[in-house]
Design an enzyme around this catalytic site. Structure first.
Site, short mmCIF file in Angstrom:
data_model
loop_
_atom_site.label_atom_id
_atom_site.label_comp_id
_atom_site.label_asym_id
_atom_site.label_seq_id
_atom_site.Cartn_x
_atom_site.Cartn_y
_atom_site.Cartn_z
N ASP A 1 4.79 10.48 -0.20
CA ASP A 1 4.46 9.90 -1.50
C ASP A 1 4.07 11.05 -2.42
OD1 ASP A 1 3.97 8.08 -3.51
OD2 ASP A 1 2.86 6.71 -2.23
N GLU B 1 -2.83 -5.00 -13.87
CA GLU B 1 -2.62 -4.77 -12.43
C GLU B 1 -1.45 -3.81 -12.24
OE1 GLU B 1 -1.50 -8.27 -10.23
OE2 GLU B 1 -0.15 -8.98 -11.80
#
Length: 878
Positions: free
Chosen positions: A265, A616
């Site tokens: 990542d 979000e």
């Protein structure tokens, strides 16, 4: 003399041999493995290391072109300009439709191939222009507070795995030799928030939870989906960062047979040595060496260049790097990136497939299929199209952001819910009011109008003085100057001037702002790569080195009729969608009054409420109570929205609530007081049309929830607790607001004639059939769900698990017999030796339109059958 003649000839033969070696990677008679190995053998250490970072430079002498490994296509080709935008991943999961998932992914990969070839033909090989995609996100949405849960396929490992396999197959293609694109299953492993702790959190799940919940879907997408890339997660697993954890790569490669490459990542390797993160190494060199030794082949970040010195210092050997470099070159060969022109069938995909009519229709069909009807009291829905006066209320009713979610592309013709309703009722009076803020503290943005912008303090000329530069540094003399009335530009791939490159320019605007009303204003902007806003000569907002636009803002106090200096700067650098907007929210205390006024006149009130990608998402800076770092602190609908709906309910009007959101909402008051509720998710470019189709009966909804809607966060364990006990339908003991698998229809389905064996031997599959009848006058789709439970399994195993499902169209009055074959591997439990076993004893099977605990739902009858598993327990293997 003889030596003098022989020596040049030897040199010639040596050069010829080297030339032939260089060309071996183009030799179609050699295997990909041989060609990759040949290329690696000719590289210097520095060249090898250069190929292990996501921005891999060209090696001209070996004819290796530049390659950027970073690309996204979560629900459409992302961040690369115009593309078809399908519903957010959680919405696609709500379809419960394997075939549709494949078709969506196939369309996405068509557009991906077409875009890549056009980029490459124009010499563009940068970020978001390649063929290696970091999709899908198959993490388990174990807690509704996680902001990135919208990117997943929900809370169930079986549903996630089944849908993930189809999405991956649709992306990677069906050619025996070349991949269409390469998909990446992420984030491995045990990764699902909190976002604020992801760089330092250590996940320590029990072996039961690892085998039952956190790993089965990853195993499935590798063994059944053939995914060729896996992304390791930020967090630690059992004390070691996932990207530096050899036990995880061993699980992938040695136990599950994974043959592809592992990518970190982004900037996850930095976390190995950063003091406020995992801090398991003392230097970048040690971190990089640790990651490669653990099997992480490719680095998204800036750590792997240190591998050159790490080899010199004995932290890792060059031979260890060779393994990773070969894997990466092998992937590029399998994509056909070194193949002669015409060798790869996917090269023939024409660019006109991008944003094509066929794909637009597929986006609409997918959005329709994702809609979940949660409540329909007294059959209020579908609404009659003869209605003459409609009130549409809510800040999600006319907002592009809630269509697109995150990791998105840019549609050419998006349709918001308001626009969809207006198009559905061309002869009706459809009035719109925002009504309230989405959440207290979140501005309702609009472009700052020209009426309050001026070129200088004399305030005689409206607009801002603009300078446009043919470079990305705002340097030198401007190529163009003009007065822009305001800054509200979405250029896309069309630059503001023909002589500017749409992906390499910059702009500056200067002037003053003067308002007529004193108050606190939210002042902000939205741009793709780099934006700065100066207010009164001080830097107010700075956002740079980001890969997607996001609204940034600060509150400032403005006095009426006082000029304030303002300056904006924008940089466009190698991205395919140019945009810059100067935004504000001005004081407005009349929002509720405006909504109540139009509701009083209306025959029906349609609320478009929920939350937003501004609240979000991934590691966000959110300044709103109830939200933190992209996650939620509670799961209630923000109080501003409920308060408005309570006021309008007093009018006694028919009310419909459309929810647009990426995660579960505790809409308890709404469920008790609003007669019809539709869950629409972040529905993509055609969301407004699909919503209107459902509300007015042109589409019969059949979506099902891919996650549990709880009544309160108090009903579930702490967010940071990775123990599955008490979370998701498989372990939750309480009463949910809406259960996993729930969804209503305008049709009425019944189940009968369940056939299943009375007994089986451990290891046998289970053949089941059931008759499903549509007793209504409306054609509709039903999602038949099959669950299994093992009463003898003990508390560490799930209460029940989904083991099969099928979405089926059944015409009005028609009956269909549905057949399921339940594989033995779906009937396992984990014993106290951490082995996956099919146990002897009673096995409970339920089959119907919902979970067996939903007998209270008349529209979703469930049939059950007890099967005796006879004989000795059977281990199903790793």
């Amino acid at each position: 003399m003889i030596l003098n003649k022989i020596f040049p000839f030897c040199i010639f033969l040596t050069l010829l041999s080297c030339s032939q070696d260089v060309k071996k990677h183009e030799n179609m008679n050699l295997s990909f493995e041989e060609r990759a190995e040949n290329l690696v053998s000719q590289m210097t250490l520095a060249e090898k290391v250069s190929q292990m970072s996501y921005e891999s430079p060209a090696i001209d002498r070996l004819e290796i072109p530049e390659h950027n490994w970073w690309n996204e296509c979560l629900h459409g080709v992302a961040r690369a300009g115009v593309a078809t935008v399908f519903p957010q991943a959680i919405g696609m999961a709500a379809m419960w439709d394997r075939e549709q998932m494949f078709e969506v992914a196939n369309a996405i990969s068509d557009e991906a191939r077409a875009k890549h070839h056009q980029f490459a033909e124009n010499g563009k090989r940068g970020i978001y222009q390649g063929l290696t995609f970091w999709t899908p996100n198959v993490n388990i949405f174990r807690d509704p507070r996680w902001g990135r849960g919208m990117e997943t396929y929900g809370e169930d490992p079986y549903l996630t795995g089944e849908l993930g396999v189809q999405f991956i197959k649709g992306l990677q293609g069906d050619d025996d030799t070349y991949y269409k694109v390469i998909a990446t299953a992420k984030h491995f492993v045990v990764h699902s928030g909190p976002e604020a702790e992801r760089h330092s959190f250590n996940a320590t799940p029990s072996q039961y939870d690892m085998l039952n919940t956190y790993s089965p879907h990853f195993k499935k997408v590798i063994q059944e989906g053939g995914v060729y890339s896996v992304m390791c997660a930020y967090n630690s697993y059992n004390g070691l960062p996932c990207c530096g954890n050899k036990s995880l790569s061993n699980l992938l490669r040695e136990e599950w047979g994974f043959k592809g490459y592992i990518v970190s990542d982004c900037w996850a390797i930095n976390d190995f040595y950063m003091p406020d993160a995992h801090a398991v190494t003392s230097s970048q060199q040690e971190a990089a060496a640790m990651a490669v030794k653990a099997g992480t082949d490719l680095n998204c970040g800036n750590s792997y260049p240190s591998l050159v010195e790490a080899v010199k210092n004995g932290l890792i050997s060059e031979a260890e790097l060779d393994i990773s470099v070969k894997r990466l070159l092998l992937a590029r060969l399998k994509l056909g990136l070194f193949a002669p022109k015409g060798a790869v069938k996917y090269e023939k995909i024409s660019y006109d497939v991008v944003d094509s009519e066929m794909h637009r229709l597929l986006a609409l069909q997918t959005a329709r299929k994702s809609m979940v009807l949660l409540k329909n009291e007294n059959k209020l829905l579908p609404l009659n199209k003869s209605i003459q006066k409609v009130a549409v209320i809510g800040s999600n009713a006319n907002d592009l952001e809630v269509l697109l979610g995150n990791y998105n592309g840019y549609p050419s013709a998006p349709v918001t819910p308001l626009e969809g309703i207006k198009q559905k009722l061309p002869n009706a009076e459809v009035k719109y009011a925002v009504g309230c803020k989405l959440a207290e503290g979140l501005p309702i943005f609009e472009a700052i109008p020209a009426s309050v912008l001026f070129t200088d303090e004399t305030c005689k000329t409206n607009g801002l003085s603009a300078e446009y530069f043919n470079n990305k540094e705002l340097k030198g003399e401007a190529s163009h100057t003009r007065i822009d009335s305001n800054v509200d530009f979405i250029w896309g791939t069309t630059p503001p001037f023909e002589d500017l490159a749409y992906d390499q320019f910059s702009a500056r605007w200067k002037g003053v702002i003067k308002v007529e009303e004193s108050g606190d204003y939210a002042l902000g902007g939205e741009g793709f790569l780099g934006i700065k806003i100066f207010f009164q000569d001080s830097l107010l907002i700075s956002r740079s080195e980001v890969h997607h636009p996001h609204k940034e803002y600060e509150y400032v106090h403005l006095e009426a009729n006082k000029p304030y200096s303002i300056q904006l700067e924008y940089i466009q650098d190698n991205t395919e969608h140019a945009m810059m907007r100067l935004l504000w929210e001005k004081p407005n205390s009349n929002l509720a009054d405006e909504a109540i006024a139009i509701a009083k006149e209306a025959e029906v009130v349609i609320f478009c409420m929920g939350i937003s990608p501004l609240l979000e998402g991934e590691e966000m800076k959110v300044k709103v109570d109830g939200f933190a770092h992209g996650d939620r602190l509670n799961i209630k609908l923000p109080a501003t929205q409920t308060a408005l709906m309570k006021e309008i309910k007093k009018l006694g009007k028919p009310m419909v609530l459309v929810l647009l959101n990426g995660s579960a909402l505790a809409v308890n008051w709404e469920n008790e007081n609003i007669p019809a509720i539709v869950e629409a998710w972040y529905p993509g470019q055609a969301g407004g049309t699909a919503i209107a189709d459902v509300l007015f009966g042109d589409y019969n909804p059949a979506g099902r929830l891919p996650l549990t809607f709880y009544k309160s966060v108090d009903d579930i364990p702490a967010f940071s607790d990775y123990d599955m006990k008490g979370k998701t339908y498989r372990y939750f003991e309480g009463e949910a607001l809406y259960d996993f698998g729930f969804g209503l229809s305008y049709s009425d389905f019944t189940y009968s004639n369940l056939k299943a064996p009375d007994h089986i031997a451990p290891g046998d599959c289970v053949e089941i059939s059931v008759d499903v009848t549509n007793n209504s006058k409306i054609d509709g789709e039903e999602v038949i769900q099959c669950y299994a439970s093992n009463p003898q399994a003990g508390g560490v195993n799930p209460n029940r698990s989904l083991v099969e499902f099928q979405r089926v169209m059944i015409k009005a009055g028609e009956s269909k017999t549905i057949h399921f074959t339940i594989e033995a591997s779906q009937l396992t439990i984990v014993d106290n030796q951490f082995k996956e076993m099919v146990m002897a004893g009673e096995l409970k099977i339920s089959l119907g339109g919902a979970q067996p605990n939903l007998q209270r739902i008349k529209e979703r009858k469930v049939l059950t059958k007890n099967i005796l598993v006879e004989g000795s327990a059977c281990e199903m293997g790793k």
